[in-house]
Design a protein around this motif. Structure first.
Motif, short mmCIF file in Angstrom:
data_model
loop_
_atom_site.label_atom_id
_atom_site.label_comp_id
_atom_site.label_asym_id
_atom_site.label_seq_id
_atom_site.Cartn_x
_atom_site.Cartn_y
_atom_site.Cartn_z
N GLU A 36 0.84 -1.19 0.00
CA GLU A 36 0.00 0.00 0.00
C GLU A 36 0.88 1.25 0.00
OE1 GLU A 36 -3.72 1.64 0.08
OE2 GLU A 36 -3.28 -0.50 -0.05
N LEU A 45 0.70 4.55 1.63
CA LEU A 45 -0.14 5.13 2.67
C LEU A 45 -0.42 6.62 2.44
CD1 LEU A 45 1.19 3.21 5.80
CD2 LEU A 45 -0.99 2.90 4.60
N LYS A 93 -4.05 6.11 -0.23
CA LYS A 93 -4.60 4.79 0.13
C LYS A 93 -5.51 4.24 -0.97
CE LYS A 93 -4.20 5.82 4.99
NZ LYS A 93 -4.86 6.20 6.23
N LYS A 143 -8.64 2.47 8.57
CA LYS A 143 -7.94 2.87 7.33
C LYS A 143 -6.43 2.65 7.44
CE LYS A 143 -11.44 6.43 6.31
NZ LYS A 143 -12.31 6.23 7.46
N LEU A 199 -7.85 -0.97 0.41
CA LEU A 199 -7.62 -0.78 1.85
C LEU A 199 -8.85 -0.12 2.50
CD1 LEU A 199 -5.87 -0.75 4.42
CD2 LEU A 199 -4.92 1.44 3.66
#
Ligand SMILES: N[C@@H](CCC(=O)N[C@@H](CS)C(=O)NCC(=O)O)C(=O)O
Length: 228
Positions: free
Chosen positions: A35, A37, A40, A52, A44
């Motif tokens: 992922e 971050l 996102k 989250k 996810l």
């Protein structure tokens, strides 16, 4: 059961490592979905709409968020060496220390890295006190789990691989072998374990990433400080 196992994780996350290492120790093949971050994915947000955050375990059509919940789920859902003790009291004790790591260690650890002066001294005192309590759990044992790696080792893994890196980036010393001999020895045993090594992110890459984010860590922590 033959269902697919996937982990939504992030390269530099000690929480993602917890999920991965649990699967590896149980001998469960999985796919890692990395992922970003900062951006996102819908995947996810769909599977962890409440927090989250990574990691999230996808097992067939089941979704399991939260790293410590994932470790316990993996232990119960798959064959392989146990990650929690069989005895109910020992299981409760392992869960207590795993929770202690998240509830009592994470925040003072993080704040002791990126604050200054008296405030920093206060957080350093707090995290060192809590690390001493944790170290007490290692007396006479190779791992928190005894001869083998278990829930508490997995929960504490951030202090094995990530702590020395953050100390280096922040220029802060929290755990020396003189002050924490058992914890430092455990950290070496953990990070050199054959199965663990397979899912530890590369040290040099982490160092470069965290160094690049240092100013952001400091400013985020400053923005959390109560305004006078
Ligand atoms: N309590 C969660 C913490 C997970 C966590 O903090 N993950 C971080 C990466 S290290 C994350 O996803 N951060 C994204 C965000 O906070 O928006 C767990 O144990 O799984």
């Amino acid at each position: 059961m033959g269902e697919t196992v996937k982990v939504i994780g992030a390269f530099d996350s000690p929480f993602s490592h917890r999920a991965e290492v649990a699967l590896r120790l149980k001998g469960v093949p999985y796919e890692l979905l990395l992922e970003d971050l900062g951006n996102k994915s819908d995947l996810l947000l769909k599977h962890n709409p409440i927090h989250k955050k990574v990691p999230v375990l996808l097992h067939g059509d089941r979704t399991i968020p939260e790293s410590l919940v994932i470790v316990e789920y993996v232990d119960e859902a798959f064959q392989g060496p146990p990650l929690l003790p069989a005895d109910p009291f020992d299981r409760a004790t392992a869960r207590f220390w795993a929770r202690f790591l998240d509830d009592k260690c994470s925040t003072p650890f993080w704040l002791s890295l990126w604050t200054e002066g008296e405030v920093q001294q206060g957080f350093m005192k707090e995290i060192k006190g809590n690390l001493k309590l944790l170290e007490g759990q290692l007396k006479g044992k190779r791992f928190f789990g005894g001869d083998t790696i278990g829930l508490v080792d997995i929960a504490a893994s951030g202090f094995a691989h990530w702590l020395p890196l953050f100390e280096e980036v922040a220029g802060v010393t929290l755990a020396t072998p003189e002050e924490f001999p058992d914890l430092c020895r455990w950290g070496k045993d953990y990070t050199s374990h054959d199965t663990v090594k397979q899912c530890l992110p590369d040290r040099a890459t982490l160092l470069a990433r965290f160094t690049a984010k240092k100013d952001m860590f400091v400013s985020t922590v400053k923005s959390m400080a109560p305004k006078s």
